[in-house]
Write an enzyme that holds these catalytic residues in place. Structure first.
Site, PDB file in Angstrom:
ATOM      1  N   SER A 164      -9.935  -0.989   6.997  1.00  0.00           N
ATOM      2  CA  SER A 164      -9.359  -0.736   5.670  1.00  0.00           C
ATOM      3  C   SER A 164      -8.655  -1.920   5.031  1.00  0.00           C
ATOM      4  O   SER A 164      -8.263  -1.840   3.869  1.00  0.00           O
ATOM      5  CB  SER A 164      -8.382   0.430   5.742  1.00  0.00           C
ATOM      6  OG  SER A 164      -9.090   1.632   5.830  1.00  0.00           O
ATOM      7  N   SER A 218      -9.768   1.448   2.919  1.00  0.00           N
ATOM      8  CA  SER A 218      -8.952   2.283   2.069  1.00  0.00           C
ATOM      9  C   SER A 218      -7.875   1.521   1.289  1.00  0.00           C
ATOM     10  O   SER A 218      -7.313   2.052   0.346  1.00  0.00           O
ATOM     11  CB  SER A 218      -8.266   3.354   2.914  1.00  0.00           C
ATOM     12  OG  SER A 218      -7.387   2.743   3.842  1.00  0.00           O
ATOM     13  N   LYS A 249       0.839  -1.200   0.000  1.00  0.00           N
ATOM     14  CA  LYS A 249       0.000   0.000   0.000  1.00  0.00           C
ATOM     15  C   LYS A 249       0.874   1.250   0.000  1.00  0.00           C
ATOM     16  O   LYS A 249       1.948   1.265   0.637  1.00  0.00           O
ATOM     17  CB  LYS A 249      -0.905  -0.029   1.238  1.00  0.00           C
ATOM     18  CG  LYS A 249      -1.993   1.037   1.279  1.00  0.00           C
ATOM     19  CD  LYS A 249      -2.883   0.846   2.506  1.00  0.00           C
ATOM     20  CE  LYS A 249      -4.002   1.873   2.600  1.00  0.00           C
ATOM     21  NZ  LYS A 249      -4.875   1.625   3.773  1.00  0.00           N
TER      22      LYS A 249
END
Ligand code: ZN
Lengths: 499, 114, 486
Positions: free
Chosen positions: C175, C151, C76
């Site tokens: 997330s 997310s 990420k």
């Protein structure tokens, strides 16, 4: 001390906020060094640059120094204290917040007393309560005058550990503030907690001050004073601000709450530009740092290492060494000097003589060279040896002063305490400075002196006995100071009384 | 609980964000104070349920993890920075310094202070 | 994979290059996934030699054992990497290269993994759909009209699209787990303090935790094992040994007490979601779990608590983006105040602005007690609910991961509160600091003829990742997922 007499009817009420840089090897939340004078922005790492993703890691040494100071100022050290973020924007504050302590500080409720010569105080002691001591990180440095139209930011200092001490508003005059601060600084230096250098910013003092009618309880509106960079500056700034507040009140006005900056050059205070929101710091517990736990063990360990504080040492010097209060005060003013004295006194076994030597020629030499006692080239062991040489009559006092000068010369350029520096005994031996007591040589010098001044001899014999000193001086000149004065006096008397 | 547009403007100033008011022209990327006020009030309306929670028995809020803060491992070195940092990441850099427009310190100086 | 690379039967770059090929095939162009914000170069930087001493003193972590030798991993974009930019999908960090590396990323390298690229996300991890990326939304590989969740949507999509077997994300309110559910993969959030946050760009520090995605529970477990462990650079990482998470995965769930919290099964839950959930519970029962209904009465306050605390911390964490030391700056600004305001307003997207505003508000004078302080106390109530359930002999909890399947792109962008409510079942684990994992739990009818997947969530007491993952594994096996070799 310039104690401005309070105008009739009003008294000043003053409290202090003192920021003290702790003398640690490393920064508070990252392992960068804390040294000064490096190339800007080189003493930095992801943590103190506030880079995305970096996290603070706590320095144990800083906590120990903060606990040491808290104990020395009589505070209660709390087993649990909480790191809080103080949020505000400033270019030298890389994270946009300062890690500090707010609701639960490291230590609270201290009292610190200093002795004063204030006659209005029956005990002669000024006791100021300390509300709290908390730990925090320092910001970087903003330099406004280096580049045209720009402020330059150096983050080398960012993250240096600080303690902030907040006093109760217990001061009633600027002179009290100065006297108390002097005592605080002395203690911090003794504790080796801080360098306490106001010019370098390792000690920073802000004051808040208000005035109120004498006898009235409620406090008036206070103003905050910043930007003082010496104790005398603090005192003068307070004098000026108190006078200003009195004028405001005398004109029927009201003192406005504001922050004022002391302008040393102009000798006045000017309001700092502030915005309403600048005081909304939005404190909250730092989620990156669990609470600080100061264990009973840690407190005990720090207590065990607490050095003797100046007040206790002063008392002991008076009692153990029979020193007058004034001497004890001078000799304990700084810890290295007190250590120097004590070692000399013990080694020589002549505490009073040691005091005379140190308060006289030694301190003069230190001051002339701008040296701390621990950097002074003549070490206590050699000073004690010199004192011994005088005490046992090997040299007289005047010669000894010259020997001290020679010792300083021989130590110049040599590392402090090095064996390359000459000892007093060596200098006396090499230069033949030992006192001459041999009657034959003394009589020869006396004869010579009397023969050179027949007129004075006649006057002496006519009853002008005060000329004895003149003859003594003449003999000493001839002996280059080495003649044993007692013997010379005896021989002189003998010869002059002969007819 | 609801917030006024003036309050939203105050909060924006505190957070160093720029919002535009009714009387100002919309600019690209500049959020509208009116719209933010509406949105915040909708969220606050939802958050208001917190008032129904009985927190009377809670003393200290929890902290995670529950251990006290660890001291730094002795010998931990500062993490090294990639070559060129921080200078090459700085938007404005000169002679080893980060630069910003000159900050005033006193009220006689122009511009804002902090 | 790792075994083949360790033995040398496959070149070290083999899987990396295949992953890069696959990424290029699915990620770009019209209807491309847009899961990656940056891709490594073929061949990539060589992984650390196991004996190069990259493990640091004081870490409780078995480094250099080649656990992930040659395995391509996506990361990420809020984890700091040296070779690729770290932007958090924000304009304010556009092009930013971290001059240091996150501990989790370094451990990946030490374990032999190969970094494929940086994955798309909601800006600064604020969002539940990956639509709040400054660089365009990620699409769900299962249905490109749907969001991948957020997310960590880019990491979930990269795994679901078969680009990588596993990927790192971060989980502040769900997330990792919610996008795993939306994309039909496994996503695990460990106990707070299990994985170092050093180099994870902070959103809400007391809630953030690095998490792992995998095609299967085994993939996720291996990845988690590689990155977990105490880090002397993170004071919230905990000095505890890392258990063997991948080794005992097949121990099953027999005899374990699985609690079904009634607050996670409201009447408003879509019947089809409820049906899939009930079927999953049956599968657990068949696998030998003892099922019990439980109550976590303060659950209804969780979203509100979260949306006070997370923005409050974020408002402070994001203060460092000021245009002074790195990142975007409004260069025309004449004063420093203007510089701050223009750089930040231009650099942050609308959701980030909203949350900074909300958080600043909740901490500001006059509101601090009512919002921040109160939410901190309610957080304690929520944590206490869990402690009571564990004390009552419950080993694990099982819930739906989200109230429904992945929604369509654009469906909720206009309504922040509706978006926030998609986190209703996941935020509690972050508030209480406990571990959670989402595993596929069947599919529902999508309306457009598609079958979007659902996820079921296991929650466990602190540090109980091993039994939690065993349960997840038991459920996945019941759906026929075998777990390929990593
Ligand atoms: Zn540093």
């Amino acid at each position: 001390m310039t104690d401005r007499a309070p105008d009739a009817g009003y008294e000043a009420v003053i409290g202090l906020e003192i920021h003290v840089q702790l003398r640690t090897e490393e920064k508070l939340f990252c392992p960068d060094g804390t040294g000064f004078g490096e190339v800007p922005n080189t003493n930095v790492c992801p943590v103190c640059l506030g880079l995305p993703g970096a996290l603070p890691v706590l320095n144990r040494e800083a906590v120990e120094l903060a606990v040491r100071a808290s104990l020395a100022f009589g505070c209660t050290v709390h087993q649990r204290s909480v790191w809080a973020r103080k949020n505000y924007f400033y270019p030298d504050l890389p994270k946009g917040y300062q890690i500090s302590q707010f609701e639960e500080p490291l230590a609270t409720d201290g009292v610190f007393r200093v002795e004063t010569d204030d006659t209005s105080d029956p005990v002669g002691r000024l006791a100021i309560r300390i509300r709290r001591i908390h730990m925090e990180e320092d910001a970087g440095k903003s330099i406004h005058d280096r580049f045209e139209g720009a402020t330059a930011v150096d983050l080398n200092r960012t993250g240096t550990p600080l303690i902030e001490m907040v006093t109760e508003p217990d001061f009633r005059s600027p002179a009290q503030v100065r006297a108390w601060l002097t005592g605080v600084k002395q203690v911090l230096e003794y504790l080796e907690v801080s360098d306490c250098n106001m010019e370098e910013g390792s000690l920073r003092v802000d004051a808040n001050v208000s005035i109120r009618p004498v006898g009235s309880e409620p406090l008036g509106t206070k103003t905050e004073l910043k930007n003082m960079n010496s104790f005398s500056g603090v005192e003068r700034a307070l004098d000026v601000e108190i006078a200003r507040q009195r004028d405001v009140v005398a004109m029927g006005g009201q003192v406005a709450h504001q922050t004022l900056l002391w302008d040393e050059r102009r000798g006045d205070v000017r309001p700092m530009r502030s915005k309403e929101e600048s005081h909304d710091y939005r404190y909250f517990p730092d989620p990156d740092l669990p609470p600080l736990q100061v264990s009973e063990n840690l407190i005990e360990a720090v207590k065990a290492q607490l050095p003797e504080l100046p007040a206790a040492r002063r008392t002991r010097f008076r009692e153990d060494y029979g020193l007058p209060a004034y001497d004890a005060g001078v000799l304990t003013a700084r810890r290295p000097l007190a250590d120097y004295y004590e070692e000399t006194a013990r080694t020589s076994g002549a505490p009073k003589e040691a005091s005379n030597w140190i308060m006289g020629p030694v301190l003069a030499a230190m001051n002339a060279r701008d040296l701390e006692a621990d950097d002074f080239p003549v070490r206590p062991v050699h000073l004690a040896e010199l004192i011994d040489l005088v005490e046992e009559g090997t040299i007289n006092r005047n010669v000894a002063k010259d020997v001290l000068g020679r010792m300083l010369e021989s130590a110049a350029g040599v590392e402090v305490g090095s064996a390359a520096a000459k000892t007093p005994a060596e200098i006396v031996r090499e230069e033949g400075l030992a006192t001459v007591s041999d009657t034959g040589r003394l009589e020869a010098w006396v004869e010579d002196a009397l023969a050179a001044h027949p007129e004075e001899v006649a006057r002496f014999r006519d009853g002008e006995t005060r000329l004895q000193g003149f003859f003594m001086g003449e003999v000493m000149k001839r002996s280059r100071g080495k003649a044993d004065p007692t013997e010379v006096a005896r021989i002189l008397t003998e010869r002059l009384e002969e007819t | 609980m609801s917030v006024s547009r003036e309050e939203v403007e105050r909060i924006a100033a505190l957070a160093r964000l720029d919002v535009f008011g009714e009387d100002e022209p919309a600019a690209e990327g500049r959020p509208s104070a009116v719209r933010l006020t509406e949105e915040l009030n909708r969220i606050l309306e939802h958050i208001a349920t917190l008032e129904e929670a009985d927190i009377s028995e809670i003393g200290d809020p929890i902290r995670l993890p529950s251990d006290p803060v660890p001291f730094r491992d002795p010998g931990l070195e500062p993490d090294s920075l990639a070559e060129g940092a921080p200078a090459d990441r700085a938007p404005r850099w000169r002679d080893g310094f980060f630069l910003v427009p000159r900050l005033p310190a006193l009220v006689d100086d122009e511009e804002d202070g902090s | 994979m790792a075994a083949a690379v360790r033995e040398g039967s496959v070149p070290a770059d083999h899987y990396l290059n295949k992953a890069l090929e696959q990424a290029r095939a699915v990620d770009r162009g019209h209807e491309g996934l847009n899961a990656f914000l940056a891709l490594a170069k073929p061949g990539g930087p060589a992984p650390d030699a196991p004996d190069s001493g990259s493990g640091r003193a004081g870490e409780t972590h078995p480094t250099g054992d080649g656990l992930l030798a040659g395995v391509p991993v996506a990361v990420k974009d809020n984890l700091c990497t040296l070779d690729l930019p770290t932007t958090c999908a924000s304009r304010i960090l556009e092009g930013y290269r971290s001059p240091y590396e996150a501990t989790a990323v370094r451990r990946l390298r030490v374990a032999g993994a190969r970094l494929v690229g940086k994955t798309n996300m909601d800006e600064f991890a604020m969002g539940s759909s990956t639509e709040n990326s400054a660089f365009g939304p990620t699409r769900n590989p299962r249905d490109r009209d749907r969001v991948p969740g957020g997310s960590s949507g880019g990491s979930a999509a990269a795994v679901a699209a078969g680009v990588v077997p596993c990927a790192l994300g971060s989980d502040t309110g769900g997330s990792v787990r919610q996008p795993a559910a939306f994309c039909g993969v496994v996503g695990v959030k460990p106990t707070y303090g299990r994985v170092s946050r050093y180099g994870l760009v902070a959103f809400a520090s007391s809630l953030d935790q690095v998490g792992a995605f995998g095609r299967s529970v085994l993939d996720a477990a291996l990845l988690l094992e590689a990155v977990a462990g105490y880090d002397p650079r993170d004071p919230t990482s905990v000095r505890r040994p890392v258990p063997d998470l991948s080794g005992g995965l097949d121990e099953g769930i027999r005899g374990r007490v699985v609690g079904l919290p009634r607050e996670y099964l409201p009447d408003t839950l879509a019947p089809e979601v409820r049906a899939r959930y009930d079927e999953a519970v049956e599968r657990l029962r068949e696998a030998g779990a003892r099922i019990r209904e439980v109550s976590l009465p303060h659950t209804r306050f969780a979203v509100s608590t979260y949306y006070v605390l997370a923005p409050a911390e974020a408002s402070s964490n994001l203060a460092r983006y000021d245009g002074v030391r790195y990142g975007g700056r409004a260069s025309e600004a004449r004063s420093t105040l203007e510089l701050y305001r223009a750089s930040r307003t231009r650099g942050f997207g609308p959701e980030v602005v909203r949350r900074i505003m909300l958080g600043t508000f909740g901490l500001s004078a006059g509101y601090h007690d009512q919002y921040y302080d109160r939410a901190q106390k309610v957080r304690a109530l929520i944590a206490r609910d869990f402690e009571r359930v564990w004390a009552d002999g419950v080993d694990l909890l099982f819930t739906p991961t989200a109230p429904g399947p992945a929604f369509r792109l654009g469906e909720r962008t206009a309504d922040p509160v509706a978006m926030y409510l998609s986190d209703v079942f996941t935020v509690t684990a972050n508030l209480a600091g406990i571990p959670g994992v989402s595993v596929p739990m069947g599919e529902v009818a999508g309306g457009g003829g598609d079958r979007p997947p659902l996820g079921g969530q296991f929650l466990a007491p602190p540090w109980h990742e091993a039994p939690m993952l065993q349960a997840a594994r038991a459920l996945e096996v019941s759906y026929g997922i075998t777990g390929e070799d990593t």
